[in-house]
Design an enzyme around this catalytic site. Structure first.
Site, PDB file in Angstrom:
ATOM      1  CD  GLU A 110      -1.445  -2.361   1.990  1.00 45.55           C
ATOM      2  OE1 GLU A 110      -2.284  -3.042   2.608  1.00 45.55           O
ATOM      3  OE2 GLU A 110      -0.223  -2.652   1.963  1.00 45.55           O
ATOM      4  CB  SER A 157      19.489 -40.686  -9.607  1.00 44.61           C
ATOM      5  OG  SER A 157      20.290 -39.814  -8.823  1.00 44.61           O
ATOM      6  CB  ALA A 200      19.243 -51.574  -8.169  1.00 46.24           C
TER       7      ALA A 200
END
Length: 364
Positions: free
Chosen positions: A57, A173, A169
């Site tokens: 504001e 990744s 496994a």
């Protein structure tokens, strides 16, 4: 007939877009936008940029100047009525001669919670509430969770193949998802108050767990949180390096380690031999964390979901297959279809070659 006009809707939509600009910097404060207008003419606008600095504001009133007199102010959250690090915005709107305030929603924070509206109405300012409220609540879901539920909003980030596998496994990744998805994760990290992981992930990956958004925009570095009951991961130090603070949450049997620099340690109680996850979230609330992003393995992520503590899942699915010997998305230990965790799709979109899903538990 709605009490709000098409012009009202347009101005509030603009205020919400302005508020969104503070997504990386306002924490732990809520994101707030403000538009000041005479009919269809905008005379001032602004958004809250950083905690401790002027509210939305104030920026909008500065831009409007004398033209704020007799205008309508559209704000995405009830104007504050208390002296914090800045003066009350309700008083600033009254002093500027604003004739009407349209707010998306009431602020449940105890020091506001209707007091801002009351102060405006007592000064003769017309107040209307509820315009685009659902969008305003979605914008500040972390802040609202903290204030209303007393715990942060918890998001679990997951990256998987199309058959729901997160790694081979062997643990390999890097990388299942593409560069665009990894860059997108950084933007979600930048909006979070904390990034949470477990000791197993730290030992396996030695992650830095920092936010590195590509855009040239400021952001407040999220707190890095490691759940490590016995402090077994301390030899893996990348999570302690850099400018971002780090908090280890450990159990009562962990060795005593003194805080150093921006690395801190705090004990939490155990529940059934593991760190009490509800106590963990209570501690993060004490640290004024609104949103937590979990980037952990299948065990911790599954435990959070099973405990009913996950508010949303951010899932990146790569168009690849890793096979049934690869590691699963979550460890949930379900034995029957009746135990399944149904989810609602909130958003889905393509990010590079990958699919990004924002999912929430399908509960009332």
């Amino acid at each position: 007939m709605s009490e709000f006009s098409a012009t009202d809707h347009a101005h509030m939509a603009r205020a919400l877009r302005l508020a969104q600009r503070g997504v990386w910097t306002t924490k732990p404060n809520p994101m707030v936008g403000c538009v000041i207008a005479h009919g269809g003419e905008v005379v001032g606008e602004g958004f809250h940029q950083r905690a401790g600095e002027p509210h939305a504001e104030v920026f909008a009133l500065r831009a409007a100047g004398q033209r704020a007199r007799g205008a309508t102010a559209y704000v995405t959250l009830e104007p504050c009525a208390h002296h914090g690090r800045t003066p009350p915005c309700a008083d600033a709107l009254i002093a500027a001669g604003v004739a009407r305030v349209v707010a998306a929603m009431r602020d449940p924070f105890a020091q506001v919670d209707g007091a801002g509206f009351g102060r405006l109405q007592a000064a003769g300012v017309a107040v209307q509430v509820g315009l685009l409220e659902a969008q305003a609540r979605e914008l500040n879901r972390g802040f609202l969770s903290h204030v209303v539920r007393g715990r942060p909003w918890l998001r679990v980030k997951l990256g998987a193949s199309i058959d729901g596998r997160t790694a081979m496994a062997s643990g390999e990744s890097k990388w299942i998802t593409g560069a665009a998805a990894r860059a997108d994760v950084q933007r979600w990290r930048a909006r979070s108050g904390a990034l949470l992981t477990g000791a197993r992930t730290v030992i396996a990956d030695d992650p830095a767990l920092t936010a590195r958004p590509e855009e040239d925009q400021p952001f407040v570095a999220p707190l890095r949180v490691v759940l490590d009951a016995t402090l077994s991961s301390l030899a893996h130090t990348r999570v302690q390096q850099g400018d971002a603070p780090t908090l280890y949450l450990h159990g009562p049997q962990a060795p005593r380690v003194a805080d150093h620099g921006q690395v801190h340690y705090q004990e939490v109680p155990l529940h059934e031999g593991r760190l009490d996850l509800r106590a963990v979230l209570a501690v993060l609330a004490q640290h004024r964390i609104n949103e937590v992003q979990v980037e952990a393995g299948a065990t911790l992520s599954g435990a959070l979901l099973a405990a009913g503590l996950v508010d949303e899942l951010l899932l990146y699915q790569a168009p690849t297959l890793l096979g049934d010997a690869a590691r699963p998305l979550l460890h949930l230990g379900l034995a029957s279809l009746a135990q399944q965790h149904r989810l609602r799709v909130i958003d889905q979109r393509q990010v590079g070659a990958d699919l990004r899903l924002l999912l929430r538990p399908d509960t009332p």
